[in-house]
Each structure stands twice: as C-alpha cells, then as structure tokens.
Design a protein around this motif. Structure first.
Motif, short mmCIF file in Angstrom:
data_model
loop_
_atom_site.label_atom_id
_atom_site.label_comp_id
_atom_site.label_asym_id
_atom_site.label_seq_id
_atom_site.Cartn_x
_atom_site.Cartn_y
_atom_site.Cartn_z
N TYR B 30 -23.53 -61.70 -8.05
CA TYR B 30 -23.34 -60.27 -7.83
C TYR B 30 -24.08 -59.84 -6.57
CZ TYR B 30 -21.79 -60.82 -12.58
OH TYR B 30 -21.13 -61.26 -13.70
N PRO B 31 -23.33 -59.75 -5.50
CA PRO B 31 -23.97 -59.38 -4.23
C PRO B 31 -24.20 -57.88 -4.13
CG PRO B 31 -21.62 -59.64 -3.92
CD PRO B 31 -21.90 -60.01 -5.37
N SER B 32 -24.92 -57.49 -3.10
CA SER B 32 -24.95 -56.09 -2.67
C SER B 32 -23.79 -55.88 -1.70
CB SER B 32 -26.27 -55.77 -1.96
OG SER B 32 -27.35 -55.88 -2.85
N LEU B 33 -23.24 -54.69 -1.73
CA LEU B 33 -22.05 -54.40 -0.93
C LEU B 33 -22.32 -53.25 0.04
CD1 LEU B 33 -19.40 -54.59 -3.80
CD2 LEU B 33 -19.97 -56.37 -2.13
N PHE B 34 -21.70 -53.34 1.20
CA PHE B 34 -21.97 -52.38 2.26
C PHE B 34 -20.68 -51.98 2.97
CE2 PHE B 34 -26.57 -53.20 2.46
CZ PHE B 34 -26.64 -54.45 1.87
N TRP B 35 -20.70 -50.78 3.52
CA TRP B 35 -19.74 -50.39 4.53
C TRP B 35 -20.51 -50.05 5.80
CZ3 TRP B 35 -14.63 -50.83 4.98
CH2 TRP B 35 -13.87 -51.03 3.80
N TYR B 36 -20.08 -50.69 6.91
CA TYR B 36 -20.62 -50.37 8.22
C TYR B 36 -19.52 -49.72 9.05
CZ TYR B 36 -24.93 -53.13 7.70
OH TYR B 36 -26.16 -53.60 7.31
N VAL B 37 -19.93 -48.87 10.00
CA VAL B 37 -18.98 -48.22 10.88
C VAL B 37 -19.37 -48.53 12.33
CG1 VAL B 37 -20.30 -46.03 10.80
CG2 VAL B 37 -17.92 -46.02 11.54
N GLN B 38 -18.36 -48.78 13.13
CA GLN B 38 -18.58 -49.07 14.55
C GLN B 38 -17.76 -48.09 15.37
OE1 GLN B 38 -17.05 -52.88 15.96
NE2 GLN B 38 -18.65 -53.04 17.50
N TYR B 39 -18.45 -47.16 16.03
CA TYR B 39 -17.77 -46.21 16.91
C TYR B 39 -17.51 -46.90 18.25
CZ TYR B 39 -19.12 -42.86 13.37
OH TYR B 39 -19.27 -42.22 12.18
N PRO B 40 -16.54 -46.43 18.99
CA PRO B 40 -16.16 -47.10 20.24
C PRO B 40 -17.35 -47.35 21.16
CG PRO B 40 -14.57 -45.40 19.68
CD PRO B 40 -15.69 -45.27 18.69
N GLY B 41 -17.50 -48.58 21.57
CA GLY B 41 -18.55 -48.93 22.52
C GLY B 41 -19.94 -49.00 21.94
N GLY B 43 -22.75 -50.23 18.54
CA GLY B 43 -23.02 -51.25 17.53
C GLY B 43 -22.69 -50.74 16.15
N LEU B 44 -22.94 -51.57 15.17
CA LEU B 44 -22.64 -51.20 13.80
C LEU B 44 -23.72 -50.30 13.22
CD1 LEU B 44 -20.93 -53.83 14.22
CD2 LEU B 44 -21.07 -54.10 11.76
N GLN B 45 -23.27 -49.33 12.46
CA GLN B 45 -24.21 -48.46 11.75
C GLN B 45 -23.92 -48.55 10.26
OE1 GLN B 45 -24.03 -44.43 13.25
NE2 GLN B 45 -23.56 -45.14 15.31
N VAL B 87 -14.06 -48.21 13.71
CA VAL B 87 -13.72 -49.41 12.95
C VAL B 87 -14.70 -49.52 11.79
CG1 VAL B 87 -13.41 -51.92 13.00
CG2 VAL B 87 -12.85 -50.55 15.02
N TYR B 88 -14.17 -49.76 10.61
CA TYR B 88 -14.98 -49.81 9.40
C TYR B 88 -15.00 -51.25 8.87
CZ TYR B 88 -14.93 -44.78 9.61
OH TYR B 88 -15.10 -43.48 10.03
N PHE B 89 -16.22 -51.72 8.60
CA PHE B 89 -16.40 -53.10 8.12
C PHE B 89 -17.00 -53.08 6.73
CE2 PHE B 89 -15.58 -55.59 11.89
CZ PHE B 89 -15.82 -54.72 12.94
N CYS B 90 -16.39 -53.83 5.84
CA CYS B 90 -16.95 -54.07 4.52
C CYS B 90 -17.77 -55.36 4.59
CB CYS B 90 -15.80 -54.21 3.51
SG CYS B 90 -16.30 -54.34 1.79
#
Lengths: 116, 113
Positions: B30-41, B43-45, B87-90
C-alpha cells in the motif's frame, strides 16, 4: 527559504561534449534525487544520493552518466560524450530523508539539455 | 514492479467544466499516492497526496480519493479555470523505499474560455 535550485536552466551541447547539471537542495534537506523527463514521457528515476554517498543508482544508464553529492557544494549530474538521445529535462528533488514524515520530495524547476 | 497508468491527453475543457483525470496503479503493498502539477516551463509542484486507503487529498479545489479496492486515485475538480492548464502527474511511493517516486506519463490539461 529558497527551494531546490538547479542550474543551468537551459544547456546546449554538441554531440560528444560533456554536460554538467547542478542541484542545490532545500535548506535542511540532505537527500537528493535526479529524474529525467524525455519528450512526451513522464519522469523516470535516475539516482538517489545522500551527502558523499550514492544510495540508489538503479535508474542511471550504465555508461557516460555519473552523479555526486559532495560534502560541500551542490549535487552534480554529469553526462559525458552526450548524444542526441540525452536531450531531455533533468529534474532534481530533495527531501529530509528516506523516511521523513512528510515523505514528499521538493522539485527544482529543471535543467533542459539540448544536444545538437 | 510498481507502475502508474494515467489517461492519455491532451484533455481540453471549457472554463467551469468538471474535470476528471483517471489514475490507476499497480503495486505490492500500500503505497502513498500523489498528484503533481507541472505548469509550462516550470518544475513539478505537489498538488495533493493521500497516504492510506480511503484518504482524500485536496488542494486548490482539486480532490482525489485513495481507493484500495480499485487501486485508483482519480483527480477531480468541479470547475476548472484557464490557470489550471498544465500537465498533471500521478505518482506513488513506498514509505521506507528511499522516496523513489514512480510517475505516470502525465496528462496535459488545456482549459479554454
């Protein structure tokens, strides 16, 4: 409180040259991670370092790539004899430790390498 | 091994539309799960996270619920804005696993007026 600082933001190299990417972690963070984002792909883990130690390099290509995180100074990702396929965005992230309560990495803005 | 699968993009929506970006994972344990967001130009937040089953992460109007039974962590927002274009990263991570994040391929969201 500065975040994760990466430089250069953009780097252009010709095939066969060397690329050096630098990463200064957040204040209080002693663990650094490098990820690579190829065009149209997600981020892939490359290497995880603690001061003066490589903890996990399972994502590093076997040749031409190396990483270090010296006792003093930033972490450096070094790519020797670059090829066009190395063109990518290289992201650095840092954390307090592998089992820190927040379990969250803070990412830098990335270094975009273009190989001509 | 561990993996994350996201719906392919780009997803194009009109402002104030409802957003769902699907994310499912494969992992032992059972991992921890995340959503990261990357706005143009940029890094990931980190956008939001959930560390155990049935947890709901939320931030800036975005929500995602950790569903163990369906191994999913779908991202939702009731009313998107142009400024949500990114761009949204899981991603997933195992505590004690060295903080090695496994990312999905990302889903580009375009919100138009």
């Amino acid at each position: 409180n500065a975040g994760v600082m990466q430089n250069p933001r953009h780097l252009v190299r010709r095939r066969g040259q060397e690329a050096r990417l630098r990463c200064s972690p957040m204040k209080g963070h002693s663990h650094v991670y490098w990820y690579r984002q190829l065009p149209e792909e997600g981020l892939k883990f490359m290497v995880y370092l603690q001061k003066e130690n490589i903890i996990d390099e399972s994502g590093m290509p076997k040749e031409r790539f190396s990483a270090e995180f010296p006792k003093e100074g930033p972490s450096i990702l070094r790519i020797q004899q670059v090829v066009r396929g190395d063109s990518a965005a290289y992201f650095c992230a840092s954390s307090r430790g592998p089992n820190s309560g927040a379990n969250v990495l803070t990412f830098g803005a990335g270094s975009r390498l273009t190989v001509l | 091994g561990n993996s994350v699968t996201q719906m392919e993009g780009p997803v194009t929506l009109s402002e104030e539309a409802f957003l769902t970006i699907n994310c499912t994972y494969t992992a032992t344990g059972y991992p921890s799960l995340f959503w990261y967001v990357q706005y143009p130009g940029e890094g990931l937040q980190l956008l939001l996270k959930a560390t155990k089953a049935d947890d709901k992460g939320s931030n800036k109007g975005f929500e995602a619920t950790y569903r163990k039974e369906t191994t999913s962590f779908h991202l939702e927002k009731g009313s998107v804005q142009v400024s949500d274009s990114a761009v949204y990263f899981c991603a997933l991570i195992f505590t004690g696993g060295g903080n090695k994040l496994t990312f999905g391929t990302g889903t580009q969201l375009k919100v138009e007026l």
